[in-house]
Design a protein around this motif. Structure first.
Motif, PDB file in Angstrom:
ATOM      1  N   CYS A 262      72.988  55.415  -7.263  1.00 45.79           N
ATOM      2  CA  CYS A 262      73.152  56.161  -8.941  1.00 45.79           C
ATOM      3  C   CYS A 262      74.323  55.789  -9.477  1.00 45.79           C
ATOM      4  CB  CYS A 262      72.548  57.405  -8.518  1.00 45.79           C
ATOM      5  SG  CYS A 262      70.891  57.500  -8.252  1.00 45.79           S
ATOM      6  N   CYS A 263      75.155  55.969  -8.680  1.00 44.83           N
ATOM      7  CA  CYS A 263      76.862  55.958  -8.981  1.00 44.83           C
ATOM      8  C   CYS A 263      77.323  54.542  -9.301  1.00 44.83           C
ATOM      9  CB  CYS A 263      77.320  56.868  -8.298  1.00 44.83           C
ATOM     10  SG  CYS A 263      77.618  58.068  -7.745  1.00 44.83           S
ATOM     11  N   MET A 264      76.814  53.626  -8.834  1.00 41.34           N
ATOM     12  CA  MET A 264      76.434  52.005  -9.798  1.00 41.34           C
ATOM     13  C   MET A 264      75.832  51.518 -10.588  1.00 41.34           C
ATOM     14  SD  MET A 264      76.227  49.985  -6.108  1.00 41.34           S
ATOM     15  CE  MET A 264      76.624  48.307  -6.909  1.00 41.34           C
ATOM     16  N   THR A 265      74.879  52.485 -10.965  1.00 40.74           N
ATOM     17  CA  THR A 265      73.988  52.576 -12.195  1.00 40.74           C
ATOM     18  C   THR A 265      74.938  53.311 -13.220  1.00 40.74           C
ATOM     19  OG1 THR A 265      72.192  51.798 -10.987  1.00 40.74           O
ATOM     20  CG2 THR A 265      71.724  52.524 -13.416  1.00 40.74           C
ATOM     21  N   LEU A 266      75.124  54.059 -13.223  1.00 44.40           N
ATOM     22  CA  LEU A 266      75.583  54.689 -13.888  1.00 44.40           C
ATOM     23  C   LEU A 266      77.488  54.378 -14.516  1.00 44.40           C
ATOM     24  CD1 LEU A 266      75.211  58.437 -13.380  1.00 44.40           C
ATOM     25  CD2 LEU A 266      74.225  57.030 -15.011  1.00 44.40           C
ATOM     26  N   ALA A 267      78.009  53.598 -13.180  1.00 42.62           N
ATOM     27  CA  ALA A 267      79.122  53.224 -13.867  1.00 42.62           C
ATOM     28  C   ALA A 267      78.963  51.388 -14.091  1.00 42.62           C
ATOM     29  CB  ALA A 267      79.463  52.760 -12.584  1.00 42.62           C
ATOM     30  N   GLN A 268      77.938  51.005 -14.679  1.00 43.11           N
ATOM     31  CA  GLN A 268      77.733  50.266 -15.845  1.00 43.11           C
ATOM     32  C   GLN A 268      77.364  50.522 -17.172  1.00 43.11           C
ATOM     33  OE1 GLN A 268      73.838  47.934 -14.206  1.00 43.11           O
ATOM     34  NE2 GLN A 268      75.351  47.776 -12.081  1.00 43.11           N
ATOM     35  N   ASP A 269      77.577  51.968 -17.175  1.00 52.38           N
ATOM     36  CA  ASP A 269      77.604  52.052 -18.712  1.00 52.38           C
ATOM     37  C   ASP A 269      78.657  53.274 -18.833  1.00 52.38           C
ATOM     38  OD1 ASP A 269      75.193  50.807 -18.668  1.00 52.38           O
ATOM     39  OD2 ASP A 269      73.514  52.290 -18.506  1.00 52.38           O
ATOM     40  N   LYS A 270      79.113  53.087 -20.449  1.00 46.55           N
ATOM     41  CA  LYS A 270      80.265  54.004 -20.710  1.00 46.55           C
ATOM     42  C   LYS A 270      80.278  54.072 -22.089  1.00 46.55           C
ATOM     43  CE  LYS A 270      83.797  50.391 -21.581  1.00 46.55           C
ATOM     44  NZ  LYS A 270      85.813  50.467 -21.971  1.00 46.55           N
ATOM     45  N   VAL A 271      80.800  55.172 -22.363  1.00 48.88           N
ATOM     46  CA  VAL A 271      80.548  56.111 -23.236  1.00 48.88           C
ATOM     47  C   VAL A 271      81.506  55.352 -23.938  1.00 48.88           C
ATOM     48  CG1 VAL A 271      80.989  58.491 -25.094  1.00 48.88           C
ATOM     49  CG2 VAL A 271      79.692  58.302 -22.592  1.00 48.88           C
ATOM     50  N   VAL A 272      81.749  54.356 -25.220  1.00 47.05           N
ATOM     51  CA  VAL A 272      82.993  54.004 -26.334  1.00 47.05           C
ATOM     52  C   VAL A 272      82.702  55.066 -27.642  1.00 47.05           C
ATOM     53  CG1 VAL A 272      81.728  51.713 -25.486  1.00 47.05           C
ATOM     54  CG2 VAL A 272      81.163  52.292 -27.336  1.00 47.05           C
ATOM     55  N   GLU A 273      81.676  56.107 -28.347  1.00 50.12           N
ATOM     56  CA  GLU A 273      82.112  56.236 -28.638  1.00 50.12           C
ATOM     57  C   GLU A 273      80.916  58.421 -29.373  1.00 50.12           C
ATOM     58  OE1 GLU A 273      81.787  56.390 -33.744  1.00 50.12           O
ATOM     59  OE2 GLU A 273      81.512  54.472 -32.999  1.00 50.12           O
ATOM     60  N   ARG A 274      81.196  58.617 -29.534  1.00 51.25           N
ATOM     61  CA  ARG A 274      80.412  60.505 -29.384  1.00 51.25           C
ATOM     62  C   ARG A 274      80.713  60.546 -30.718  1.00 51.25           C
ATOM     63  NH1 ARG A 274      81.949  63.367 -24.216  1.00 51.25           N
ATOM     64  NH2 ARG A 274      82.178  61.209 -23.122  1.00 51.25           N
ATOM     65  N   SER A 275      79.439  61.473 -30.931  1.00 45.58           N
ATOM     66  CA  SER A 275      79.615  62.783 -32.168  1.00 45.58           C
ATOM     67  C   SER A 275      80.302  64.018 -32.823  1.00 45.58           C
ATOM     68  CB  SER A 275      78.228  63.072 -32.530  1.00 45.58           C
ATOM     69  OG  SER A 275      77.069  63.875 -31.118  1.00 45.58           O
ATOM     70  N   ALA A 276      80.888  63.988 -30.453  1.00 38.15           N
ATOM     71  CA  ALA A 276      81.720  65.578 -30.963  1.00 38.15           C
ATOM     72  C   ALA A 276      82.617  65.456 -29.448  1.00 38.15           C
ATOM     73  CB  ALA A 276      80.686  66.640 -31.179  1.00 38.15           C
ATOM     74  N   LYS A 277      83.517  65.234 -29.686  1.00 35.95           N
ATOM     75  CA  LYS A 277      84.488  65.726 -28.516  1.00 35.95           C
ATOM     76  C   LYS A 277      83.492  66.218 -27.111  1.00 35.95           C
ATOM     77  CE  LYS A 277      88.889  64.838 -30.651  1.00 35.95           C
ATOM     78  NZ  LYS A 277      90.621  65.675 -30.909  1.00 35.95           N
ATOM     79  N   LYS A 278      83.351  67.578 -27.563  1.00 37.17           N
ATOM     80  CA  LYS A 278      82.765  68.008 -26.599  1.00 37.17           C
ATOM     81  C   LYS A 278      80.967  68.338 -26.540  1.00 37.17           C
ATOM     82  CE  LYS A 278      83.000  72.505 -24.247  1.00 37.17           C
ATOM     83  NZ  LYS A 278      83.119  73.947 -24.346  1.00 37.17           N
ATOM     84  N   THR A 279      80.445  68.090 -25.187  1.00 36.69           N
ATOM     85  CA  THR A 279      79.425  67.707 -25.231  1.00 36.69           C
ATOM     86  C   THR A 279      78.172  69.533 -26.068  1.00 36.69           C
ATOM     87  OG1 THR A 279      78.999  66.626 -23.562  1.00 36.69           O
ATOM     88  CG2 THR A 279      77.248  67.762 -23.392  1.00 36.69           C
ATOM     89  N   PRO A 280      77.319  69.490 -26.075  1.00 34.94           N
ATOM     90  CA  PRO A 280      76.901  70.928 -26.667  1.00 34.94           C
ATOM     91  C   PRO A 280      76.023  71.278 -25.979  1.00 34.94           C
ATOM     92  CG  PRO A 280      76.103  69.168 -28.195  1.00 34.94           C
ATOM     93  CD  PRO A 280      76.860  68.492 -27.402  1.00 34.94           C
ATOM     94  N   GLU A 281      76.574  72.662 -25.250  1.00 36.62           N
ATOM     95  CA  GLU A 281      75.523  73.752 -24.409  1.00 36.62           C
ATOM     96  C   GLU A 281      74.040  73.673 -24.505  1.00 36.62           C
ATOM     97  OE1 GLU A 281      77.335  78.103 -25.012  1.00 36.62           O
ATOM     98  OE2 GLU A 281      79.160  77.014 -24.164  1.00 36.62           O
ATOM     99  N   TRP A 282      73.957  73.238 -24.756  1.00 37.48           N
ATOM    100  CA  TRP A 282      72.056  73.421 -25.987  1.00 37.48           C
ATOM    101  C   TRP A 282      71.767  72.069 -24.684  1.00 37.48           C
ATOM    102  CZ3 TRP A 282      71.115  69.215 -28.158  1.00 37.48           C
ATOM    103  CH2 TRP A 282      71.894  68.517 -29.740  1.00 37.48           C
ATOM    104  N   LEU A 283      72.441  71.505 -24.810  1.00 34.17           N
ATOM    105  CA  LEU A 283      71.889  69.621 -24.197  1.00 34.17           C
ATOM    106  C   LEU A 283      71.642  69.970 -23.062  1.00 34.17           C
ATOM    107  CD1 LEU A 283      71.224  66.888 -25.197  1.00 34.17           C
ATOM    108  CD2 LEU A 283      73.541  65.991 -24.355  1.00 34.17           C
TER     109      LEU A 283
END
Length: 439
Positions: free
Chosen positions: A15-36
């Motif tokens: 799982c870690c290897m799979t996640l490591a293949q994808d990275k966040v390059v842009e997001r709509s907010a600096k902090k992930t909202p709590e409702w997510l």
């Protein structure tokens, strides 16, 4: 225990290897909202992936709509399919299978769908992701949509009430199919079925509606005109549906090669009283009146001879005229083997002067059947004046033949009767349109 721990470690590493293949390059907010990442009272979260933000927004609202639909109407039609595609890159073919979930929400006329709107979204959060290995990017798009338990129960109650009403309407139309009293009922039923088709969203009831609508449309082909002389200068005409009288608001038109002062008047029981003056008609010529009736694109015609108005002694003369359509109904239809079994024949005969007669035999050549239908020694006696329905059963199997496009859609044959007053055997030619319960 060691084996279990080792398996867990390998799974986590994968799982870690799979996640490591994808990275966040842009997001709509600096902090992930709590409702997510937590349960939300009175709302739900949907997350979709797409190649663009525009596609993600559409997919998210589709998911929201589908979730609400499924919470209210559990039998909504949702289908899945695999789609294969090929992409040519640098001269080589890259084949891949894309699993696409197609939600066919066919309930656009459901009232509760009108309240589903992007304006109600309470929260949006997205991330643009990049796959390090392939270099391809995509969006993870999440929305928070308000939807309380009380709102769900209210929508369910409204939907169940509406659904029962629509189902009851369909059942009423199904029962009315064989109890048509007026031609206008056919068009009204087809219009109501169109409204039901716009409402029903499950495949089963949609197929039922289409089938019933087709059967109603076929009723127009089972209409025919018949009539009889009442006295010299007066003729009564009647519209028939499958050999049974029905009413119609449309008044027919009349044409004649010799008669004048043509007039037609509808009666309360659905008949048309036709009056005419034949003083200008030449006795040795074919004098006739043609009755024409237009019904929703279909034209019916009935031609009667004026020579029959006052000829002979009715007590000694037989005046039998086959009219309407010959109805052929098989008890069993084997489409694969192209065979039908136990065919019931219904032939309508107009006994114009009410003379008593006996049916001895009937022979019919039907374009659909490989051999003629022959009924010997029927020995049925009739004396009713007007329309009489002769019913016969041909037992056994009959092979179907393929009808060519150029063939006429008529049965022809001979009805043999006996005049009890004279003892004479009289053949009556049959040449009528027909309908069957097989295709």
């Amino acid at each position: 225990m060691k084996r279990i721990s080792l398996a867990l470690c390998l799974l986590l590493a994968a799982c870690c290897m799979t996640l490591a293949q994808d990275k966040v390059v842009e997001r709509s907010a600096k902090k992930t909202p709590e409702w997510l990442n937590q349960a939300n009272d009175g709302a739900f979260v949907v997350t979709v992936t797409a190649s663009s933000l525009a596609d993600a927004q559409v997919k998210a609202m589709t998911e929201v709509t589908e979730r609400i639909i499924l919470s209210v109407a559990s039998n909504v039609s949702v289908s899945q399919r695999n789609e294969s595609s090929e992409v040519v890159e640098n001269g080589s073919v890259d084949s891949r299978d894309e699993f696409t979930r197609l939600s066919k929400i066919k309930s656009a006329n459901l009232p509760f769908l009108k309240g589903i709107s992007p304006n109600k979204i309470a929260g949006i959060y997205w991330q643009r992701m990049l796959n390090k290995k392939t270099g391809k990017g995509y969006y993870e798009y999440s929305v928070l949509y308000p939807y309380s338990r009380s709102e769900q129960l209210t929508l369910q109650a409204e939907f169940e009430t509406l659904d029962k009403e629509m189902t009851a309407k369909y059942e009423q139309l199904e029962q009315k199919l064989n109890n048509i009293e007026a031609v206008e009922d056919i068009k009204t039923a087809i219009t109501e079925l169109e409204a039901l088709k716009a409402y029903f969203f499950d495949d089963v009831r949609l197929e039922q509606v289409d089938g019933l609508k087709k059967r109603y449309s076929q009723l127009y082909d089972a209409l025919s005109l018949t009539g009889e002389f009442v006295k010299h200068g007066e003729y009564h005409c009647q519209l028939l549906l499958k050999g049974m009288p029905v009413t119609v608001s449309t008044v027919p038109t009349l044409k004649s090669n010799c008669a004048s002062q043509l007039n037609v008047r509808p009666t309360a029981d659905g008949k048309f009283v036709i009056t005419y003056d034949d003083s200008d008609c030449i006795e040795d010529e074919e004098n006739f009146i043609n009755v024409q009736l237009r019904l929703d694109g279909k034209r019916l015609s009935h031609k009667f001879s004026l020579a029959e108005a006052g000829a002979g002694n009715a007590d000694q003369r037989l005046s039998l005229v086959p009219e309407g359509k010959v109805m052929l109904t098989a008890a069993m239809v084997d489409t694969a083997a192209r065979e039908v079994t136990d065919i019931t024949v219904r032939l309508t005969v107009n006994n114009r002067n009410g003379s008593k007669f006996a049916v001895k035999s009937l022979e019919l050549n039907v374009p659909d059947l490989a051999v003629p239908l022959i009924f010997d020694n029927a020995d049925a006696v009739y004396s009713t004046k007007g329309l009489i329905q002769i019913k016969m059963l041909a037992k056994g199997d009959c092979s179907l033949r393929k009808v060519k496009k150029g063939d006429f859609a008529f049965v022809n044959g001979t009805l043999t009767v006996v005049n009890p007053n004279t003892g004479a055997i009289e053949p009556i030619k049959v040449a009528l349109q027909y309908s069957t319960n097989w295709e």
